[in-house]
Design a protein around this motif. Structure first.
Motif, short mmCIF file in Angstrom:
data_model
loop_
_atom_site.label_atom_id
_atom_site.label_comp_id
_atom_site.label_asym_id
_atom_site.label_seq_id
_atom_site.Cartn_x
_atom_site.Cartn_y
_atom_site.Cartn_z
N GLU A 245 -12.98 -19.58 -13.26
CA GLU A 245 -12.00 -20.30 -14.05
C GLU A 245 -10.67 -19.55 -13.95
O GLU A 245 -10.64 -18.32 -14.10
CB GLU A 245 -12.45 -20.38 -15.50
CG GLU A 245 -13.75 -21.12 -15.71
CD GLU A 245 -14.25 -20.97 -17.13
OE1 GLU A 245 -13.74 -21.68 -18.01
OE2 GLU A 245 -15.12 -20.10 -17.36
N ALA A 246 -9.60 -20.26 -13.72
CA ALA A 246 -8.32 -19.63 -13.40
C ALA A 246 -7.84 -18.62 -14.44
O ALA A 246 -7.58 -17.46 -14.12
CB ALA A 246 -7.26 -20.71 -13.19
N VAL A 269 -6.81 -24.45 -12.77
CA VAL A 269 -8.13 -24.57 -13.38
C VAL A 269 -9.17 -23.68 -12.70
O VAL A 269 -10.21 -23.38 -13.29
CB VAL A 269 -8.64 -26.03 -13.35
CG1 VAL A 269 -7.70 -26.93 -14.14
CG2 VAL A 269 -8.83 -26.53 -11.92
N GLY A 270 -8.92 -23.27 -11.45
CA GLY A 270 -9.92 -22.50 -10.73
C GLY A 270 -9.33 -21.43 -9.85
O GLY A 270 -8.11 -21.41 -9.59
N GLU A 271 -10.22 -20.53 -9.39
CA GLU A 271 -9.80 -19.45 -8.49
C GLU A 271 -10.92 -19.12 -7.52
O GLU A 271 -12.10 -19.09 -7.89
CB GLU A 271 -9.45 -18.20 -9.29
CG GLU A 271 -8.92 -17.03 -8.45
CD GLU A 271 -10.02 -16.14 -7.87
OE1 GLU A 271 -9.75 -15.43 -6.88
OE2 GLU A 271 -11.16 -16.17 -8.40
N LYS A 312 -17.69 -23.97 -15.83
CA LYS A 312 -17.10 -23.86 -14.50
C LYS A 312 -17.04 -25.19 -13.75
O LYS A 312 -16.60 -25.23 -12.60
CB LYS A 312 -17.89 -22.85 -13.65
CG LYS A 312 -17.60 -21.40 -14.00
CD LYS A 312 -18.17 -20.47 -12.95
CE LYS A 312 -17.82 -19.01 -13.25
NZ LYS A 312 -18.35 -18.10 -12.20
N GLN A 314 -15.14 -27.87 -13.90
CA GLN A 314 -13.82 -28.30 -13.43
C GLN A 314 -13.33 -27.42 -12.28
O GLN A 314 -12.76 -27.92 -11.31
CB GLN A 314 -12.80 -28.28 -14.58
CG GLN A 314 -11.47 -28.91 -14.21
CD GLN A 314 -10.49 -28.93 -15.37
OE1 GLN A 314 -10.56 -28.10 -16.28
NE2 GLN A 314 -9.56 -29.88 -15.36
N ALA A 315 -13.59 -26.12 -12.38
CA ALA A 315 -13.17 -25.20 -11.31
C ALA A 315 -13.92 -25.49 -10.02
O ALA A 315 -13.34 -25.48 -8.93
CB ALA A 315 -13.40 -23.76 -11.75
N TYR A 319 -12.16 -26.76 -6.54
CA TYR A 319 -12.27 -25.97 -5.32
C TYR A 319 -12.79 -26.79 -4.15
O TYR A 319 -12.41 -26.56 -2.99
CB TYR A 319 -13.19 -24.75 -5.53
CG TYR A 319 -13.51 -24.06 -4.23
CD1 TYR A 319 -12.56 -23.29 -3.57
CD2 TYR A 319 -14.76 -24.22 -3.61
CE1 TYR A 319 -12.82 -22.69 -2.35
CE2 TYR A 319 -15.04 -23.63 -2.40
CZ TYR A 319 -14.08 -22.86 -1.77
OH TYR A 319 -14.36 -22.29 -0.55
#
Length: 352
Positions: A245-246, A269-271, A312, A314-315, A319
């Motif tokens: 998650e970002a 929203v993500g990483e 997680k 949404q992440a 991605y």
């Protein structure tokens, strides 16, 4: 197997219902042990009376023990649960969900384990075991370099790898990118060392700070030790990584307050791999680390993304706009069900 189970359900739905319920009771005791009846009832959304009836039966069969601290599986109970897992996953619809999720995300395969790792941490152990069996399936014989990212999920997966993975293989685990800066036990260097220890393989370390200036970056690339690992990364046959998650990832890395504010303003929203992206998969910020880039994944045959939990979802979905088509996602029901609740049209984004 699915057809046979469907036939049994058609003629004896009550029998199938009992098997499902008792399997899920065993599964949740395994996840939550030691656990009391009240907590188990809340988790399964059943009455305490029903839980008492089922656990008394399972205890009489020698499948669980109970004490003041709660219920735990016996050795026999663990063996029975392990034997039931594959057939029950099919019967409970996980295989169909895997196919639906892979089609929706536009990747080669999705593998789903029961449960939600946000609520049942032991689900991460099952995901780690699935990483091990999937690598056995996908990695070729002979020498294989596997590039690995850091993080809590990868650290957990590392403990579940086995020496079976090294049969007819010469494995070398290398950090996918430089990443000194996080907690030592979840840095990629530590994860690679653990994976090598668990499998009987080898590993190489990449001692490079997570965030470096352009002035520092160039001379680091000339260091012989860095060059050696970068050449190994280029030869990678497999990649293991998670998806974060970002904002959680930014805060965990102690990134500047101004940067975190910017990520929030740009709706990150993500990483993954040091790339921060929004729900549409658009990169809004990138940490200039040394090593593997997302675009490099296109040329690597075995790419495993490992991430689970409703938090997680949404992440993970974001991605997958960036992920290469050959990606295998290993996740859990919590994330999978959350992603599939809404299915907008998706467009793949390729980073040059």
């Amino acid at each position: 197997m699915r057809d046979e189970l469907s036939a049994i359900e058609a003629v004896a739905p009550d029998f199938v219902g009992v098997v499902k319920k008792r399997y899920q009771v065993l599964q949740h005791i395994d996840w939550l042990a030691p656990v009391g009846r009240r907590t188990l009832a809340e988790q399964l959304k059943l009455s305490e009376r029903v839980i008492r009836t089922e656990t008394d039966f399972l205890k009489a069969q020698g499948l669980l023990n109970s004490s003041k601290s709660g219920m735990v599986l016996t050795v026999k109970g663990q063996e029975v649960l392990d034997q039931l897992k594959q057939v029950m996953d099919q019967f409970l619809g996980l295989r169909q969900t895997e196919r639906e999720l892979s089609r929706y995300l536009g990747i080669e395969h999705c593998l789903i384990v029961s449960g939600n790792s946000d609520e049942q941490p032991k689900v991460l152990t099952e995901m780690g075991k699935l990483v091990n069996s999937t690598l056995q399936l996908l990695l070729p014989q002979g020498q294989s370099v596997v590039a690995v990212m850091g993080g809590t999920t990868m650290a957990k997966a590392a403990h579940e790898l086995s020496t079976d993975l090294s049969k007819k293989r010469n494995l070398i685990f290398v950090p996918a990118r430089g990443g000194i800066g996080e907690s030592v036990d979840i840095q990629a260097n530590a994860v690679c060392a653990e994976m090598a220890s668990q499998t009987g393989g080898k590993h190489r370390a990449l001692y490079v700070p997570e965030q470096v200036s352009e002035k520092t970056y160039a001379p680091l690339l000339e260091e012989p030790s860095v060059q050696e690992v970068l050449k190994l990364i280029e030869r990678s046959r497999g990649v293991l990584h998670s998806i974060g998650e970002a904002i959680t990832m930014a805060e965990r890395r102690d990134m500047p307050i101004e940067t975190i504010k910017m990520l929030k303003e740009k709706h990150a929203v993500g990483e993954a791999f040091g790339y921060f992206f929004n729900a549409q998969g658009e990169v809004v910020y990138k940490i200039p680390r040394i090593g593997l880039q997302i675009r490099d994944l296109l040329n690597i045959p075995c790419v495993l993304a490992v991430a689970g939990g409703t938090s997680k979802a949404q992440a993970i979905e974001a991605y997958m706009h960036l992920a290469p088509q050959q990606t295998w996602l290993i996740t859990d029901e919590g994330a999978a069900n959350s992603i599939l609740q809404g299915q907008p049209f998706k467009i793949k984004i390729f980073i040059s």
